[in-house]
Design an enzyme around this catalytic site. Structure first.
Site, PDB file in Angstrom:
ATOM      1  N   HIS A  92       2.687   8.926   0.594  1.00 47.48           N
ATOM      2  CA  HIS A  92       1.526   8.869  -0.309  1.00 47.48           C
ATOM      3  C   HIS A  92       1.893   9.676  -1.547  1.00 47.48           C
ATOM      4  CE1 HIS A  92      -1.141   7.208   2.830  1.00 47.48           C
ATOM      5  NE2 HIS A  92      -0.358   7.900   3.641  1.00 47.48           N
ATOM      6  N   HIS A 108       4.089  10.738   6.083  1.00 40.80           N
ATOM      7  CA  HIS A 108       3.478  10.635   7.415  1.00 40.80           C
ATOM      8  C   HIS A 108       4.442   9.947   8.368  1.00 40.80           C
ATOM      9  CE1 HIS A 108      -0.714  10.697   5.355  1.00 40.80           C
ATOM     10  NE2 HIS A 108      -0.251  11.917   5.571  1.00 40.80           N
ATOM     11  N   THR A 128      -5.687   7.388   7.353  1.00 40.41           N
ATOM     12  CA  THR A 128      -6.197   7.661   6.005  1.00 40.41           C
ATOM     13  C   THR A 128      -6.389   6.389   5.183  1.00 40.41           C
ATOM     14  OG1 THR A 128      -4.017   7.959   5.010  1.00 40.41           O
ATOM     15  CG2 THR A 128      -5.041   9.913   5.990  1.00 40.41           C
ATOM     16  N   THR A 129      -6.150   5.238   5.800  1.00 44.20           N
ATOM     17  CA  THR A 129      -6.423   3.950   5.145  1.00 44.20           C
ATOM     18  C   THR A 129      -7.320   3.124   6.065  1.00 44.20           C
ATOM     19  OG1 THR A 129      -4.546   2.782   6.157  1.00 44.20           O
ATOM     20  CG2 THR A 129      -4.111   3.927   4.089  1.00 44.20           C
ATOM     21  N   HIS A 143       0.823  -1.219   0.000  1.00 45.22           N
ATOM     22  CA  HIS A 143       0.000   0.000   0.000  1.00 45.22           C
ATOM     23  C   HIS A 143       0.851   1.261   0.000  1.00 45.22           C
ATOM     24  CE1 HIS A 143      -3.564  -2.366   0.729  1.00 45.22           C
ATOM     25  NE2 HIS A 143      -3.006  -2.925   1.790  1.00 45.22           N
ATOM     26  N   HIS A 174       5.963   6.783   6.276  1.00 43.24           N
ATOM     27  CA  HIS A 174       5.604   6.252   4.951  1.00 43.24           C
ATOM     28  C   HIS A 174       5.147   7.390   4.050  1.00 43.24           C
ATOM     29  CE1 HIS A 174       1.828   6.417   7.182  1.00 43.24           C
ATOM     30  NE2 HIS A 174       1.343   6.796   6.014  1.00 43.24           N
ATOM     31  N   GLU A 232      -2.371  13.866   0.497  1.00 39.28           N
ATOM     32  CA  GLU A 232      -3.677  13.530   1.063  1.00 39.28           C
ATOM     33  C   GLU A 232      -4.332  14.808   1.572  1.00 39.28           C
ATOM     34  OE1 GLU A 232      -3.011   9.781   3.476  1.00 39.28           O
ATOM     35  OE2 GLU A 232      -4.072   9.093   1.682  1.00 39.28           O
TER      36      GLU A 232
HETATM   37  S1  BO1 Z   1      -1.855   7.090   7.996  1.00 38.00           S
HETATM   38  O1  BO1 Z   1      -0.692   7.796   8.475  1.00 38.00           O
HETATM   39  O2  BO1 Z   1      -3.123   7.613   8.441  1.00 38.00           O
HETATM   40  N1  BO1 Z   1      -1.854   7.083   6.402  1.00 38.00           N
HETATM   41  C1  BO1 Z   1      -1.736   5.466   8.584  1.00 38.00           C
HETATM   42  C2  BO1 Z   1      -2.541   4.480   8.066  1.00 38.00           C
HETATM   43  C3  BO1 Z   1      -2.410   3.192   8.532  1.00 38.00           C
HETATM   44  C4  BO1 Z   1      -1.459   2.898   9.504  1.00 38.00           C
HETATM   45  C5  BO1 Z   1      -0.669   3.906  10.013  1.00 38.00           C
HETATM   46  C6  BO1 Z   1      -0.804   5.188   9.555  1.00 38.00           C
HETATM   47  N2  BO1 Z   1      -1.226   1.643   9.970  1.00 38.00           N
HETATM   48  C7  BO1 Z   1      -1.970   0.511   9.614  1.00 38.00           C
HETATM   49  C8  BO1 Z   1      -1.029  -0.620   9.398  1.00 38.00           C
HETATM   50  C9  BO1 Z   1      -1.824  -1.849   9.050  1.00 38.00           C
HETATM   51  C10 BO1 Z   1      -2.828  -2.106  10.139  1.00 38.00           C
HETATM   52  C11 BO1 Z   1      -3.658  -0.874  10.396  1.00 38.00           C
HETATM   53  C12 BO1 Z   1      -4.575  -1.057  11.582  1.00 38.00           C
HETATM   54  O3  BO1 Z   1      -2.823   0.226  10.665  1.00 38.00           O
HETATM   55  O4  BO1 Z   1      -0.197  -0.325   8.313  1.00 38.00           O
HETATM   56  O5  BO1 Z   1      -0.979  -2.946   8.915  1.00 38.00           O
HETATM   57  O6  BO1 Z   1      -3.699  -3.150   9.751  1.00 38.00           O
HETATM   58  O7  BO1 Z   1      -3.965  -1.719  12.616  1.00 38.00           O
HETATM   59 ZN    ZN Z   2      -0.243   7.906   5.605  1.00 32.78          ZN
END
Ligand code: BO1
Ligand code: ZN
Length: 260
Positions: free
Chosen positions: A94, A117, A202-203, A63, A92, A104
């Protein structure tokens, strides 16, 4: 499951079918309208452990590209809008299919080609996973990128390994320890100039557990550096050409602008 994407049936408009929290009222990202922010003067935001190099490794999650460090609790965030101390988990990126989109959060409806992020969890909750159960569980630093004519040397070590982590779950230790200071903030002197608001991952699962801190200053990457990210492959084996969620309704939330 982890089978969400950014297009068609798997795309952001359909995430809420499997993940109900994705239609919540405190979702991220948002458009930050600079004419609709509350100016504040918060206590200093403090980042510790970023002024010395850390051994780092990057992973293709299918992702995004994630960077982690080997030491635990070596990098911490506190102050600013935060009541407690937060521990660095990972950072990470985007990005978009072209140099005109990919961020985003938007600023005055303007998109940037990439956004980073840096994710921190509240120390009291002991782990990233546990912190996801609490509304004050995470603090996330966001940094926006602009396209520049020259490559940014700070990012070369990351960009260089992208072809070696082309497929999901591939990872690589960076050859040289990385100075996170230069990755997190464009200019440490401008670190106190930021927007902050309450939002979500955001995911999927879009949990509403994050205090967002978006630096106002931008960093630069060249077209070729940006393009290298678009070449990695997603969980389906297709090119991950873009991985940004569209902006979500503000629903009455207040966005603060910290004036240093
Ligand atoms: S973000 O910074 O909002 N884009 C963001 C989005 C997802 C995660 C961290 C920051 N982490 C995810 C992990 C997944 C896990 C999920 C819920 O959190 O990458 O592996 O399933 O635990
Ligand atoms: Zn992110």
């Amino acid at each position: 499951g982890q089978n969400f994407g950014y297009d068609g049936d798997q795309g952001p408009a359909n995430w809420s079918k499997e993940y109900h929290t994705c239609i919540g009222k405190h979702q991220s990202p948002i458009n930050i309208d600079e004419h609709n922010v509350t100016n504040v003067s918060l206590p200093p935001l403090k980042l510790i452990g970023i002024d010395n190099p850390h051994q780092s490794y990057v992973t293709n999650t299918g992702h995004t590209v994630t960077l982690k460090i080997n030491e635990s609790k070596a990098v911490m965030l506190s102050g600013g809008p935060l009541r407690d101390t937060y521990v660095f988990e990972q950072l990470h990126f985007h990005w978009g299919e072209n140099d005109f989109e990919g961020s985003e959060d938007l600023i005055n409806n303007h998109s940037f080609p990439m956004e980073m992020h840096a994710v921190f969890y509240k120390e009291d909750y002991n782990s990233f996973k546990e912190a996801l159960n609490y509304s004050d569980g995470l603090a996330i630093l966001a940094c926006l990128y602009e396209v520049s004519s020259q490559p940014n040397p700070t990012y070369e070590s990351i960009v260089k390994v992208l072809p070696e982590i082309e497929k999901k779950d591939m990872g690589k230790v960076l050859q040289e320890p990385l100075l996170l200071e230069s990755i997190f903030v464009p200019d440490i002197a401008k670190m106190q100039d930021y927007f902050t608001y309450s939002g979500s991952l955001t995911t999927p699962p879009c949990l509403e557990v994050a205090k967002w801190i978006d630096f106002k200053d931008h960093q630069q990457l060249s077209h070729d550096q940006l393009a290298a990210f678009r070449d990695i492959r997603n969980w389906e084996g297709n090119k991950l050409t873009h991985n940004f969620r569209p902006v979500q309704p503000l629903e009455g939330r207040e966005v603060l602008h910290n004036i240093p």
